[in-house]
Design an enzyme around this catalytic site. Structure first.
Site: not given
Length: 503
Positions: A172, A291
């Site tokens: 991320e 995710e």
């Protein structure tokens, strides 16, 4: 109310990569400590790993587990988790405002993976660290011996290399919450350089570059384009993340979020094609949706710790969503979407596996149990292996904020030619009506129903607990039948079900 589905043997999407049913474990909350690892637990093995949790994981047939993060990895020194436990340092984890004992590291995680029958998918720290640490970690994990890092692994008790093939290049990195956050060009250059160095060690590695943390990021989808322009020739997958929430307690709208997921995948798939064309490349890059899950139930409860008002506790309860029956439907819809997009989504990881937004929960010193969402994940993982069918579905629908027309009936189909089976996963989004659904089986020959499982509950908010573990659980279905090449089944309102056909 009626719906119809056409399943034709010759109309297929892709061979489903088994890794689309992967999972994720991060050093976050009680995922590792009191999750998979609790040396004082009655079921603990010689390594301190909980046997009751391992058994629930083995039933899921999880093909791969991503580790050790997550936001945690962006300030993680992998060297802290090797060597004698009593010599390992305790560190502050800035991501989750907790402390990390490092009692579990790469050796312990690798041994646990072998115990539950899964492969490792490791992440390197490209937040606070970079190329050098990544190549050293790779050498430690994968080199046979005769070098500093490989000999250190041997000294620490593991003679044979683990030969891990899947590596995530950070996590991320588009997010300003991330330690070492970078813009797309900064990250793209670092990821490309890291990938080059890792490929100098082993050209056969599968490398995963960071895509957007979610589809609402201000940099999306330019982030994907820029990062891929730097890395396209050096990576195999781009990662996407998405979490699903019903904050307004609007179930029809909540269950329509799968349309947003489909749009997210379609947009990034188009961006991949754009960069491939611009590069005049013959390589294909795929999506690793590493995710995903429902996450919102625990947000308010977590603020005390995440805001730093509790000091730096070790393994506190964080992100412990208690899932209800409504979430079963959402998770079923997400998995159906991954099956239908198996042409581009090759890896996916439910986040996470134990205690932290997870299908499995534990009590310290007490039981482990399956949350409500365990079951759709179980059915898809165990029975959703094979070739995804391109189904033609006609269903009445309704309007949401995500799409003008969301069909009440959502279905994915999988043909396992080796086993001679068809598996259908069906969700009825209608709040009050049963929908008679007919599936036309074209080109498959005759067949018989060998399994029919139904999940429904009069209370959308019903949950499983340590004391009532089966409040929301699948039950044997009734009424599904095959006549000739027609499969018919009634889908109760707000229901999830799986039907398997032996051909």
């Amino acid at each position: 109310m009626k719906a119809s589905v056409i399943a034709n043997k010759d109309f297929t999407i892709a061979k489903i990569d088994d890794r689309v049913y992967g999972a994720f474990l991060e050093h976050l909350g009680r995922a590792v400590y009191e999750g998979i690892y609790e040396p004082d637990h009655p079921s603990a093995d010689q390594d301190g790993m909980r046997g009751d949790v391992a058994e629930l994981v083995r039933k899921l047939n999880v093909p791969v587990v991503r580790y050790p993060g997550g936001n945690f990895v962006s300030a993680y020194n992998w060297e802290d988790g090797i060597g004698p436990r009593e010599e390992r340092p305790t560190r502050l984890d800035l991501a989750w405002h907790t402390s990390e004992s490092n009692a579990v590291g790469i050796h312990e995680f690798a041994d646990w993976c072998a115990t539950v029958g899964t492969e490792m998918m490791l992440a390197v720290n490209l937040g606070s660290r970079g190329v050098d640490e990544a190549r050293n970690f790779l050498e430690y994990v994968n080199h046979p011996g005769g070098t500093y890092w490989s000999d250190l692994r041997i000294k620490n008790g593991r003679k044979e290399p683990w030969n891990v093939k899947m590596w995530c290049l950070g996590n991320e990195m588009d997010g300003p919450w991330q330690v070492g956050h970078k813009d797309a060009h900064e990250y793209g250059k670092l990821a490309a350089n890291t990938a080059r160095a890792m490929r100098m060690f082993d050209k056969s590695l599968e490398l995963i570059v960071c895509g957007s943390s979610n589809a609402d990021m201000p940099s999306y989808p330019d982030w994907e384009r820029i990062v891929l322009e730097h890395t396209y020739e050096h990576v195999d997958h781009i990662s996407l993340h998405m979490y699903f929430a019903n904050r307004d307690d609007n179930t029809p709208n909540y269950l329509g979020l799968s349309h947003k997921l489909e749009t997210y995948i379609d947009t990034v798939a188009a961006t991949i094609r754009q960069v491939k064309s611009k590069k005049k490349s013959k390589r294909d890059v795929y999506i690793s949706f590493d995710e995903w899950n429902v996450w919102y139930h625990s947000n308010k409860k977590d603020r005390e710790i995440l805001d730093g008002n509790s000091g730096w506790p070790h393994a506190p309860g964080l992100l412990e969503d208690i899932y209800n029956f409504e979430d079963v439907l959402m998770v079923g819809l997400i998995l159906n979407t991954f099956i239908r997009r198996s042409d581009v989504v090759k890896i996916a990881c439910i986040a996470q596996l134990v205690n932290v937004i997870a299908p499995i929960m534990t009590e310290k010193g007490g039981p482990a149990w399956a949350q409500t969402i365990y079951y759709p994940y179980y059915f898809a993982s165990v029975f959703g292996r094979g070739t995804a069918l391109h189904l033609a579905t006609r269903s009445p629908g309704y309007e949401t904020t995500h799409a003008a027309e969301t069909p009440y009936v959502d279905v994915a189909g999988v043909h396992d030619e080796d086993e001679g089976t068809l598996s259908f996963f069906l969700v009825n989004r209608h709040p009050s009506d049963s929908i008679e659904t007919e599936v036309s089986l074209q080109g498959f020959g005759s067949g018989s129903i060998i399994d029919h499982q139904v999940m429904t509950h009069p209370d959308l908010k019903a949950v499983n607990t340590a004391r009532n573990q089966d409040e929301v659980a699948p039950k044997k279905g009734e009424g599904a039948r095959i006549e000739g090449d027609r499969l018919t089944v009634a889908l109760p309102p707000y229901s999830y079900q799986m039907i398997r056909v032996k051909l």
